[in-house]
Design an enzyme around this catalytic site. Structure first.
Site, PDB file in Angstrom:
ATOM      1  N   MET A   1      70.058  18.785  15.634  1.00  0.00           N
ATOM      2  CA  MET A   1      70.523  17.469  15.156  1.00  0.00           C
ATOM      3  C   MET A   1      71.641  17.693  14.131  1.00  0.00           C
ATOM      4  SD  MET A   1      67.026  15.225  14.717  1.00  0.00           S
ATOM      5  CE  MET A   1      66.255  16.238  13.492  1.00  0.00           C
TER       6      MET A   1
ATOM      7  N   CYS B   1      73.656  14.707  12.970  1.00  0.00           N
ATOM      8  CA  CYS B   1      74.055  13.445  12.336  1.00  0.00           C
ATOM      9  C   CYS B   1      72.900  12.436  12.459  1.00  0.00           C
ATOM     10  CB  CYS B   1      75.302  12.872  13.004  1.00  0.00           C
ATOM     11  SG  CYS B   1      75.009  12.456  14.721  1.00  0.00           S
TER      12      CYS B   1
ATOM     13  N   CYS C   1      71.847  11.590  15.958  1.00  0.00           N
ATOM     14  CA  CYS C   1      70.940  12.556  16.608  1.00  0.00           C
ATOM     15  C   CYS C   1      69.494  12.218  16.252  1.00  0.00           C
ATOM     16  CB  CYS C   1      71.232  13.973  16.137  1.00  0.00           C
ATOM     17  SG  CYS C   1      72.866  14.566  16.548  1.00  0.00           S
TER      18      CYS C   1
ATOM     19  N   TYR D   1      68.118  18.296  22.541  1.00  0.00           N
ATOM     20  CA  TYR D   1      67.733  19.035  21.330  1.00  0.00           C
ATOM     21  C   TYR D   1      66.570  19.963  21.658  1.00  0.00           C
ATOM     22  CZ  TYR D   1      70.432  15.116  19.647  1.00  0.00           C
ATOM     23  OH  TYR D   1      71.430  14.210  19.477  1.00  0.00           O
TER      24      TYR D   1
ATOM     25  N   CYS E   1      60.116  21.390 -15.338  1.00  0.00           N
ATOM     26  CA  CYS E   1      60.215  22.791 -14.906  1.00  0.00           C
ATOM     27  C   CYS E   1      61.666  23.243 -14.782  1.00  0.00           C
ATOM     28  CB  CYS E   1      59.465  22.987 -13.589  1.00  0.00           C
ATOM     29  SG  CYS E   1      59.502  24.690 -13.028  1.00  0.00           S
TER      30      CYS E   1
ATOM     31  N   CYS F   1      60.132  25.992 -17.070  1.00  0.00           N
ATOM     32  CA  CYS F   1      60.048  27.318 -16.434  1.00  0.00           C
ATOM     33  C   CYS F   1      61.415  27.974 -16.290  1.00  0.00           C
ATOM     34  CB  CYS F   1      59.439  27.214 -15.034  1.00  0.00           C
ATOM     35  SG  CYS F   1      58.285  25.881 -14.757  1.00  0.00           S
TER      36      CYS F   1
ATOM     37  N   CYS G   1      46.016  62.678  -9.353  1.00  0.00           N
ATOM     38  CA  CYS G   1      46.898  61.513  -9.341  1.00  0.00           C
ATOM     39  C   CYS G   1      46.508  60.435  -8.329  1.00  0.00           C
ATOM     40  CB  CYS G   1      48.306  61.951  -9.038  1.00  0.00           C
ATOM     41  SG  CYS G   1      49.284  62.005 -10.521  1.00  0.00           S
ATOM     42  N   CYS G   2      46.575  60.785  -7.024  1.00  0.00           N
ATOM     43  CA  CYS G   2      46.302  59.729  -6.053  1.00  0.00           C
ATOM     44  C   CYS G   2      44.966  59.947  -5.360  1.00  0.00           C
ATOM     45  CB  CYS G   2      47.447  59.598  -5.062  1.00  0.00           C
ATOM     46  SG  CYS G   2      48.283  61.126  -4.733  1.00  0.00           S
TER      47      CYS G   2
HETATM   48  C1  LIG Z   1      58.953  25.741 -22.077  1.00  0.00           C
HETATM   49  C2  LIG Z   1      58.087  25.581 -20.844  1.00  0.00           C
HETATM   50  C3  LIG Z   1      57.936  26.637 -19.978  1.00  0.00           C
HETATM   51  C4  LIG Z   1      57.148  26.504 -18.838  1.00  0.00           C
HETATM   52  N1  LIG Z   1      57.015  27.570 -18.005  1.00  0.00           N
HETATM   53  C5  LIG Z   1      56.269  27.465 -16.881  1.00  0.00           C
HETATM   54  C6  LIG Z   1      56.161  28.553 -15.977  1.00  0.00           C
HETATM   55  O1  LIG Z   1      56.740  29.608 -16.180  1.00  0.00           O
HETATM   56  N2  LIG Z   1      55.391  28.395 -14.868  1.00  0.00           N
HETATM   57  C7  LIG Z   1      54.731  27.230 -14.618  1.00  0.00           C
HETATM   58  O2  LIG Z   1      54.029  27.136 -13.610  1.00  0.00           O
HETATM   59  N3  LIG Z   1      54.813  26.167 -15.457  1.00  0.00           N
HETATM   60  C8  LIG Z   1      55.569  26.263 -16.579  1.00  0.00           C
HETATM   61  N4  LIG Z   1      55.684  25.192 -17.420  1.00  0.00           N
HETATM   62  C9  LIG Z   1      54.937  23.955 -17.102  1.00  0.00           C
HETATM   63  C10 LIG Z   1      55.654  23.147 -16.009  1.00  0.00           C
HETATM   64  O3  LIG Z   1      56.995  22.974 -16.370  1.00  0.00           O
HETATM   65  C11 LIG Z   1      54.951  21.798 -15.852  1.00  0.00           C
HETATM   66  O4  LIG Z   1      53.578  22.022 -15.591  1.00  0.00           O
HETATM   67  C12 LIG Z   1      55.525  20.977 -14.698  1.00  0.00           C
HETATM   68  O5  LIG Z   1      56.920  20.898 -14.787  1.00  0.00           O
HETATM   69  C13 LIG Z   1      54.899  19.566 -14.705  1.00  0.00           C
HETATM   70  O6  LIG Z   1      55.409  18.820 -13.639  1.00  0.00           O
HETATM   71  P1  LIG Z   1      55.110  17.247 -13.552  1.00  0.00           P
HETATM   72  O7  LIG Z   1      55.739  16.788 -12.279  1.00  0.00           O
HETATM   73  O8  LIG Z   1      53.697  16.980 -13.796  1.00  0.00           O
HETATM   74  O9  LIG Z   1      55.889  16.615 -14.779  1.00  0.00           O
HETATM   75  P2  LIG Z   1      57.444  16.632 -15.134  1.00  0.00           P
HETATM   76  O10 LIG Z   1      58.164  17.687 -14.411  1.00  0.00           O
HETATM   77  O11 LIG Z   1      57.526  16.634 -16.610  1.00  0.00           O
HETATM   78  O12 LIG Z   1      57.971  15.258 -14.556  1.00  0.00           O
HETATM   79  C14 LIG Z   1      57.657  14.042 -15.140  1.00  0.00           C
HETATM   80  C15 LIG Z   1      58.863  13.131 -15.006  1.00  0.00           C
HETATM   81  O13 LIG Z   1      58.438  11.796 -15.213  1.00  0.00           O
HETATM   82  C16 LIG Z   1      59.477  11.101 -15.868  1.00  0.00           C
HETATM   83  N5  LIG Z   1      58.873   9.921 -16.513  1.00  0.00           N
HETATM   84  C17 LIG Z   1      57.961   9.911 -17.494  1.00  0.00           C
HETATM   85  N6  LIG Z   1      57.582   8.652 -17.782  1.00  0.00           N
HETATM   86  C18 LIG Z   1      58.273   7.848 -16.942  1.00  0.00           C
HETATM   87  C19 LIG Z   1      58.306   6.444 -16.733  1.00  0.00           C
HETATM   88  N7  LIG Z   1      57.549   5.603 -17.447  1.00  0.00           N
HETATM   89  N8  LIG Z   1      59.130   5.965 -15.781  1.00  0.00           N
HETATM   90  C20 LIG Z   1      59.899   6.792 -15.038  1.00  0.00           C
HETATM   91  N9  LIG Z   1      59.895   8.131 -15.192  1.00  0.00           N
HETATM   92  C21 LIG Z   1      59.089   8.651 -16.132  1.00  0.00           C
HETATM   93  C22 LIG Z   1      60.047  12.119 -16.831  1.00  0.00           C
HETATM   94  O14 LIG Z   1      61.378  11.800 -17.197  1.00  0.00           O
HETATM   95  C23 LIG Z   1      59.951  13.415 -16.020  1.00  0.00           C
HETATM   96  O15 LIG Z   1      61.162  13.709 -15.349  1.00  0.00           O
HETATM   97  C24 LIG Z   1      56.488  25.279 -18.563  1.00  0.00           C
HETATM   98  C25 LIG Z   1      56.647  24.195 -19.430  1.00  0.00           C
HETATM   99  C26 LIG Z   1      57.445  24.339 -20.554  1.00  0.00           C
HETATM  100  C27 LIG Z   1      57.614  23.168 -21.479  1.00  0.00           C
END
Ligand SMILES: Cc1cc2nc3c(=O)[nH]c(=O)nc-3n(C[C@H](O)[C@H](O)[C@H](O)COP(=O)(O)OP(=O)(O)OC[C@H]3O[C@@H](n4cnc5c(N)ncnc54)[C@H](O)[C@@H]3O)c2cc1C
Length: 553
Positions: free
Chosen positions: A14, A16, A19, A68, A128, A133, A550-551
């Site tokens: 596909m 477009c 398609c 297809y 994330c 992450c 070792c192994c």
């Molecule tokens: C510094 C840091 C490092 C991390 N490292 C890791 C890692 O290495 N590995 C790992 O597995 N996890 C890691 N995490 C955790 C991971 O990022 C989160 O668990 C994951 O992103 C959560 O996803 P979610 O969809 O639940 O929320 P989010 O990704 O936070 O999405 C929620 C979304 O909802 C939106 N929102 C909120 N309220 C409203 C509303 N009322 N109306 C409309 N939109 C709204 C927000 O703007 C946001 O975009 C880390 C977190 C942090 C802070």
């Protein structure tokens, strides 16, 4: 009795929207097909709901006849009454949030043929990719490379890398974030024609209605995926002084001279070491008895020693009394080892955990119950106390990992739209702390196993007994295995090692599928890999590995 089936097909060729319409028409024309959906040509797939006697061959021939190619990827029964539940005026399902849980949910819902409205108030992609992450791990890797090249023997920090290093890596981090956001979220969304993005802040306005900037929608189902926000404890003076959370810390334009980090969980440890490796004088304050509080004490204690080797001061069992700020920086008044101490630094990061982002969402009006930390209460199908509202991701509370959020989003969408009744199961969930060396665990700790009334044996192996670590000249770390005393079944594996995040995957399979420590011993592990440590740790239950060749096993 199964009288209908849902069939997922991969479709090639596909190019477009026309398609996609041809393929949809071809499949829809097969006798017995009730519904055929192609969610856009880029998706390269189709979904068919048909009578159970419709054959794969009939479907494939119809696609081929229209020019297809197709393959059947899955056939699953549709139980009586199961169809995605529509009834919404515009959308079959609305998803509040645009992060990882929301994307997984939206894609699943679109694949089921639903019309999806995704509402995002901030930056598409959520935590994330934008502030979690991805930015943290790329900066951590840069810090590691910078540190290794400056101090190849891990002798401790004696001079600072130039500040321009930091500005360069922050710029590169921003580029990576932008490209992954585009590639993995913005572009992916375009593939699924069934998904519409609505920009704005959503609020539930009753049992089955959502308002966004004055417009009210009445979707068939609602899925809440609003993520989490950083949480700070009520320390006197903290709110007035202000502080950096992880998002702000990861996007600073310049490095401070010195830094106090409150909290030694995953984020506090990762940030503390990251900044330490860029030459910042770092002190980490933790109220618990050891760092990485959820991990085995041996791992927390060893990690503290390795951080100390990098001139990072780590204090545990700390009581913080108050925080003050003046023109020269912060003073954290703390009691450390029973003695009052003033910890001074130019900057302060608070990394004491995250809480569900559920304030001002209208949950009470919608009849959605929350717990004491604001987390949305869900049942095993991720359904809330309101049967038309589901929730997934960080907003349902711990554990907060992106792979858990994505799994939950996919499951919640399917449960919301069909009567699939999938059960949310986090058994054998591995997790990683991206320090160097890394911490990775799966299953029960020794303490948790004993608290659950299990009789256990444990084996601890130093990396000094792992050939890979000796060859790499980095013997920092250990393996700890927890096994059921009578059966030898592996209940938990805990690793502190370079590459522990990769090693834990084999242990995850062992814990998930009920293997015994002896099964690890009897499985080939390539020599001079860190994964071999798992086998050597399993051997440690019955033998002294220091006395083996070792192994040899
Ligand atoms: C510094 C840091 C490092 C991390 N490292 C890791 C890692 O290495 N590995 C790992 O597995 N996890 C890691 N995490 C955790 C991971 O990022 C989160 O668990 C994951 O992103 C959560 O996803 P979610 O969809 O639940 O929320 P989010 O990704 O936070 O999405 C929620 C979304 O909802 C939106 N929102 C909120 N309220 C409203 C509303 N009322 N109306 C409309 N939109 C709204 C927000 O703007 C946001 O975009 C880390 C977190 C942090 C802070």
């Amino acid at each position: 009795m199964v009288d209908r089936i849902q069939i997922g097909l991969g479709v090639q060729g596909m190019t477009c929207d026309g398609c996609a319409a041809h393929v949809e028409q071809a499949l829809g024309g097969v006798e017995g097909v009730e519904e055929a959906t192609v969610p856009g040509w880029r998706a390269a797939r189709a979904t068919v709901v048909a009578r159970a006697d419709v054959t794969d061959a009939a479907l494939l021939e119809s696609v081929q006849a229209s020019g297809y190619r197709a393959q059947v990827r899955e056939r699953r029964p549709v139980r009586a009454g199961q169809r995605f539940v529509s009834g919404g005026e515009t959308y079959d399902i609305m998803i509040v949030g645009g992060g990882s849980a929301a994307f997984a949910a939206a894609i699943k819902a679109a694949e089921l043929g639903a019309k999806v409205g995704m509402i995002e108030a901030g930056t598409l992609g959520g935590t994330c990719v934008n502030v979690g992450c991805v930015p943290s791990k790329t900066l951590i890797k840069a810090a590691e490379l910078c540190y290794r090249s400056a101090y190849p023997k891990f002798e401790g920090l004696t001079a600072c890398p130039p500040p321009s290093d930091w500005q360069r890596v922050v710029r590169q981090k921003d580029e990576l974030v932008a490209s992954l956001r585009q590639g993995k979220y913005v572009d992916v969304m375009k593939i699924y024609q069934g998904i519409s993005l609505i920009t704005g802040r959503a609020r539930l306005a009753g049992p089955r209605s959502v308002t966004v900037d004055g417009t009210t929608y009445r979707p068939g189902k609602i899925l809440i995926a609003t993520g989490s926000v950083p949480w700070a404890p009520p320390i006197p003076g903290l709110a007035e002084a202000g502080f950096l959370d992880s998002t702000e810390a990861l996007s600073r334009a310049s490095l401070p001279q010195s830094l106090v980090v409150i909290g030694a969980g995953a984020i506090g440890l990762e940030l503390g070491q990251l900044f330490g490796r860029f030459g910042v004088r770092v002190m980490i304050l933790e109220s618990g008895p050891h760092v990485a509080g959820g991990e085995e004490p041996e791992i927390g204690q060893a990690l503290t020693r390795y951080l100390a080797d990098e001139k990072i001061r780590v204090c545990t069992g700390v009581r913080i009394e108050r925080v003050e700020r003046d023109r020269s920086g912060y003073t954290v008044h703390a009691v450390i080892d029973g003695q009052p101490e003033e910890c001074r630094a130019e900057q302060l990061i608070v990394a004491t955990g995250r809480r569900a982002n559920t304030a001002n969402l209208g949950l009470a009006e919608a009849g959605v119950d929350v717990g004491s930390r604001g987390e949305i209460r869900v049942d095993t199908n991720l359904r809330t106390s309101n049967p038309d509202v589901y929730a997934a991701g960080d907003c349902i509370g711990d554990p907060m990992y992106v792979y858990v959020a994505a799994y939950g989003g996919n499951l919640a969408a399917e449960n919301a739209l069909t009567d699939a009744g999938r059960v949310y199961d986090l058994t054998a969930l591995p997790h990683v702390i991206f320090t160097n060396p890394q911490v990775a665990s799966v299953g029960l700790s020794e303490r948790a196993a004993k608290a659950a009334g299990r009789s256990v044996r444990t084996a601890v192996l130093s990396l000094k007994d792992v050939p890979r670590a000796l060859a790499a000249r980095d013997t920092r770390g250990l393996f700890k295995l927890v096994a059921e005393a009578d059966t030898g079944r592996l209940l938990g594996a805990h690793v502190l090692a370079d590459g522990a995040g990769e090693v834990i995957q084999a242990a995850t399979l062992a814990v998930k599928f009920g293997l015994r420590a002896q099964d690890l011993v009897e499985t080939f592990h390539p020599y001079l890999t860190m994964a071999e440590g798992l086998k050597l740790a399993a051997l440690t239950f019955d033998r002294d590995v220091a006395r083996l060749s070792c192994c040899a096993t």
